[in-house]
Scaffold this motif. Structure first.
Motif, PDB file in Angstrom:
ATOM      1  N   GLU A   1      11.833 -24.326  41.003  1.00 41.91           N
ATOM      2  CA  GLU A   1      12.972 -23.486  40.622  1.00 41.91           C
ATOM      3  C   GLU A   1      14.269 -24.289  40.593  1.00 41.91           C
ATOM      4  O   GLU A   1      15.141 -24.026  39.751  1.00 41.91           O
ATOM      5  CB  GLU A   1      13.084 -22.287  41.557  1.00 41.91           C
ATOM      6  N   ARG A   2      14.414 -25.257  41.466  1.00 44.01           N
ATOM      7  CA  ARG A   2      15.621 -26.092  41.415  1.00 44.01           C
ATOM      8  C   ARG A   2      15.682 -26.874  40.109  1.00 44.01           C
ATOM      9  O   ARG A   2      16.739 -26.988  39.484  1.00 44.01           O
ATOM     10  CB  ARG A   2      15.670 -27.044  42.606  1.00 44.01           C
ATOM     11  N   ILE A   3      14.543 -27.413  39.692  1.00 40.22           N
ATOM     12  CA  ILE A   3      14.507 -28.166  38.435  1.00 40.22           C
ATOM     13  C   ILE A   3      14.805 -27.253  37.258  1.00 40.22           C
ATOM     14  O   ILE A   3      15.594 -27.598  36.367  1.00 40.22           O
ATOM     15  CB  ILE A   3      13.147 -28.869  38.259  1.00 40.22           C
ATOM     16  N   LEU A   4      14.190 -26.067  37.233  1.00 39.99           N
ATOM     17  CA  LEU A   4      14.437 -25.127  36.145  1.00 39.99           C
ATOM     18  C   LEU A   4      15.910 -24.721  36.097  1.00 39.99           C
ATOM     19  O   LEU A   4      16.499 -24.601  35.016  1.00 39.99           O
ATOM     20  CB  LEU A   4      13.567 -23.887  36.302  1.00 39.99           C
ATOM     21  N   SER A   5      16.507 -24.508  37.264  1.00 36.92           N
ATOM     22  CA  SER A   5      17.917 -24.134  37.317  1.00 36.92           C
ATOM     23  C   SER A   5      18.793 -25.230  36.738  1.00 36.92           C
ATOM     24  O   SER A   5      19.739 -24.953  35.975  1.00 36.92           O
ATOM     25  CB  SER A   5      18.315 -23.845  38.767  1.00 36.92           C
ATOM     26  N   GLU A   6      18.482 -26.468  37.060  1.00 41.56           N
ATOM     27  CA  GLU A   6      19.274 -27.584  36.536  1.00 41.56           C
ATOM     28  C   GLU A   6      19.056 -27.753  35.034  1.00 41.56           C
ATOM     29  O   GLU A   6      20.005 -28.045  34.294  1.00 41.56           O
ATOM     30  CB  GLU A   6      18.917 -28.868  37.284  1.00 41.56           C
ATOM     31  N   CYS A   7      17.825 -27.573  34.578  1.00 43.22           N
ATOM     32  CA  CYS A   7      17.561 -27.601  33.137  1.00 43.22           C
ATOM     33  C   CYS A   7      18.395 -26.550  32.416  1.00 43.22           C
ATOM     34  O   CYS A   7      18.976 -26.812  31.352  1.00 43.22           O
ATOM     35  CB  CYS A   7      16.080 -27.360  32.855  1.00 43.22           C
ATOM     36  N   SER A   8      18.466 -25.364  33.005  1.00 40.68           N
ATOM     37  CA  SER A   8      19.249 -24.286  32.416  1.00 40.68           C
ATOM     38  C   SER A   8      20.725 -24.637  32.384  1.00 40.68           C
ATOM     39  O   SER A   8      21.414 -24.427  31.375  1.00 40.68           O
ATOM     40  CB  SER A   8      19.018 -23.001  33.212  1.00 40.68           C
ATOM     41  N   ARG A   9      21.225 -25.199  33.454  1.00 39.49           N
ATOM     42  CA  ARG A   9      22.643 -25.569  33.525  1.00 39.49           C
ATOM     43  C   ARG A   9      23.010 -26.584  32.454  1.00 39.49           C
ATOM     44  O   ARG A   9      24.125 -26.578  31.919  1.00 39.49           O
ATOM     45  CB  ARG A   9      22.966 -26.139  34.912  1.00 39.49           C
ATOM     46  N   LEU A  10      22.048 -27.443  32.110  1.00 41.09           N
ATOM     47  CA  LEU A  10      22.288 -28.501  31.128  1.00 41.09           C
ATOM     48  C   LEU A  10      21.969 -28.076  29.698  1.00 41.09           C
ATOM     49  O   LEU A  10      22.002 -28.895  28.787  1.00 41.09           O
ATOM     50  CB  LEU A  10      21.470 -29.741  31.502  1.00 41.09           C
ATOM     51  N   GLY A  11      21.620 -26.814  29.500  1.00 43.68           N
ATOM     52  CA  GLY A  11      21.402 -26.324  28.148  1.00 43.68           C
ATOM     53  C   GLY A  11      19.961 -26.252  27.708  1.00 43.68           C
ATOM     54  O   GLY A  11      19.676 -25.923  26.548  1.00 43.68           O
ATOM     55  N   GLY A  12      19.022 -26.545  28.610  1.00 41.17           N
ATOM     56  CA  GLY A  12      17.599 -26.432  28.293  1.00 41.17           C
ATOM     57  C   GLY A  12      16.941 -27.754  27.980  1.00 41.17           C
ATOM     58  O   GLY A  12      17.574 -28.685  27.487  1.00 41.17           O
ATOM     59  N   ARG A  13      15.674 -27.828  28.254  1.00 42.50           N
ATOM     60  CA  ARG A  13      14.859 -29.019  28.012  1.00 42.50           C
ATOM     61  C   ARG A  13      13.480 -28.598  27.486  1.00 42.50           C
ATOM     62  O   ARG A  13      13.081 -27.449  27.609  1.00 42.50           O
ATOM     63  CB  ARG A  13      14.674 -29.833  29.305  1.00 42.50           C
ATOM     64  N   LEU A  14      12.747 -29.552  26.885  1.00 47.90           N
ATOM     65  CA  LEU A  14      11.330 -29.352  26.598  1.00 47.90           C
ATOM     66  C   LEU A  14      10.574 -29.714  27.869  1.00 47.90           C
ATOM     67  O   LEU A  14      10.713 -30.841  28.369  1.00 47.90           O
ATOM     68  CB  LEU A  14      10.865 -30.230  25.435  1.00 47.90           C
ATOM     69  N   ILE A  15       9.777 -28.768  28.381  1.00 49.95           N
ATOM     70  CA  ILE A  15       9.225 -28.907  29.722  1.00 49.95           C
ATOM     71  C   ILE A  15       7.706 -28.781  29.694  1.00 49.95           C
ATOM     72  O   ILE A  15       7.164 -27.730  29.329  1.00 49.95           O
ATOM     73  CB  ILE A  15       9.800 -27.839  30.670  1.00 49.95           C
ATOM     74  N   SER A  16       7.000 -29.820  30.110  1.00 48.67           N
ATOM     75  CA  SER A  16       5.550 -29.788  30.209  1.00 48.67           C
ATOM     76  C   SER A  16       5.173 -29.363  31.628  1.00 48.67           C
ATOM     77  O   SER A  16       5.507 -30.044  32.602  1.00 48.67           O
ATOM     78  CB  SER A  16       4.958 -31.161  29.875  1.00 48.67           C
ATOM     79  N   ILE A  17       4.452 -28.239  31.716  1.00 43.61           N
ATOM     80  CA  ILE A  17       4.299 -27.544  33.000  1.00 43.61           C
ATOM     81  C   ILE A  17       2.841 -27.426  33.426  1.00 43.61           C
ATOM     82  O   ILE A  17       1.979 -26.996  32.666  1.00 43.61           O
ATOM     83  CB  ILE A  17       4.936 -26.147  32.912  1.00 43.61           C
ATOM     84  N   HIS A  18       2.614 -27.769  34.677  1.00 50.36           N
ATOM     85  CA  HIS A  18       1.314 -27.658  35.358  1.00 50.36           C
ATOM     86  C   HIS A  18       1.274 -26.294  36.049  1.00 50.36           C
ATOM     87  O   HIS A  18       2.212 -25.918  36.738  1.00 50.36           O
ATOM     88  CB  HIS A  18       1.243 -28.796  36.383  1.00 50.36           C
ATOM     89  N   SER A  19       0.162 -25.552  35.888  1.00 46.51           N
ATOM     90  CA  SER A  19       0.099 -24.205  36.473  1.00 46.51           C
ATOM     91  C   SER A  19      -1.252 -23.876  37.094  1.00 46.51           C
ATOM     92  O   SER A  19      -1.567 -22.703  37.297  1.00 46.51           O
ATOM     93  CB  SER A  19       0.439 -23.157  35.406  1.00 46.51           C
ATOM     94  N   ARG A  20      -2.042 -24.888  37.421  1.00 45.25           N
ATOM     95  CA  ARG A  20      -3.393 -24.642  37.933  1.00 45.25           C
ATOM     96  C   ARG A  20      -3.361 -23.805  39.219  1.00 45.25           C
ATOM     97  O   ARG A  20      -2.705 -24.158  40.196  1.00 45.25           O
ATOM     98  CB  ARG A  20      -4.093 -25.978  38.209  1.00 45.25           C
TER      99      ARG A  20
END
Length: 249
Positions: A105-124
């Motif tokens: 969530e900290r990483i997602l919050s920072e991505c949001s603050r910076l305007g968004g990123r392309l994010i490859s996500i692990h969800s196993r």
């Protein structure tokens, strides 16, 4: 050919793999497992126009390296690509899940603050928790669920949240993987290998073998693999539309 999730730096000879990528014109997103690895992999890749390096902190190492989230957030302004990040709820990593959530969530919050990123996500083993976090941070960017293995209901929720999916040959070897791939929106699908962890016999898959999954996708979707390849290329163009040099011609 497009490999939107491979661990280039973990091959025994990454330079030889890069030579093969160049020779075949493969488009690659090289994910990293720690932010410290991002610098070295970026230097290794150099100015290759078809390869990008994603900034990551893999959930499997969060228990030991969660302090590196500060370094990752500090490096985020330098890249559009983030990965591999996410959550792992499998038995081996379940004890650290709450810590993983805080880091994710900290990483997602920072991505949001910076305007968004392309994010490859692990969800196993943690698809619902990943989707909960994405729901809380809708401005984080474009979430691309790598090798998704959740339930059909979780897939439906992921689609409703605007998630993309990267699928590879290993995923389509299982009945469950084929069932999920048959229900994914084709305009949000990219190909991957997750190599060198995925193998053919004794040998790791190579990035240019990502399209090997198109034969299996052809079977479950009833669409010719050549057309599927064109569709995946179109998807990459849309995903990286503000960076045309990475888009297939």
């Amino acid at each position: 050919m497009i490999d939107f999730h491979c661990h280039l730096d973990l091959y025994p000879d990454p330079r030889a793999v890069l030579d093969g990528i160049d020779a075949r014109g493969t488009y690659v997103l090289a994910v990293t497992t720690t932010p410290k690895a991002w610098r070295g992999t970026t230097k290794l890749v150099g100015d290759r126009k078809r390869v990008r390096v994603a900034l990551g902190l893999h959930p499997e190492v969060v228990a030991q390296r969660h302090q590196e989230v500060a370094l990752l957030c500090g490096l985020l302004p330098e890249t559009r690509y983030v990965g591999e990040i996410g959550l792992d709820g499998s038995p081996a990593h379940r004890q650290s899940l709450e810590l993983q959530v805080k880091v994710f969530e900290r990483i997602l919050s920072e991505c949001s603050r910076l305007g968004g990123r392309l994010i490859s996500i692990h969800s196993r083993g943690a698809a619902s928790r990943v989707l909960d976090a994405l729901d809380l941070h809708p401005g984080a960017g474009t979430p691309i669920l790598h090798w998704f293995s959740g339930t059909t209901r979780e897939l439906e929720r992921a689609v409703s949240l605007g998630c993309w999916f990267s699928i590879g040959p290993a995923m389509l070897r299982s009945k469950r993987g084929r069932e999920l791939a048959s229900a994914m929106p084709l305009d949000r699908v990219l190909t991957e290998t997750d190599a060198p962890f995925t193998r053919v016999g004794d040998d790791p898959l190579m990035p240019w073998q990502a399209y090997d999954c198109l034969a299996g996708l052809e079977e479950v979707r009833g669409i010719d693999r050549i057309e599927l390849g064109k569709l995946v290329a179109d998807n990459l163009r849309r995903a990286v539309q503000i960076e045309p040099e990475l888009s297939p011609v």
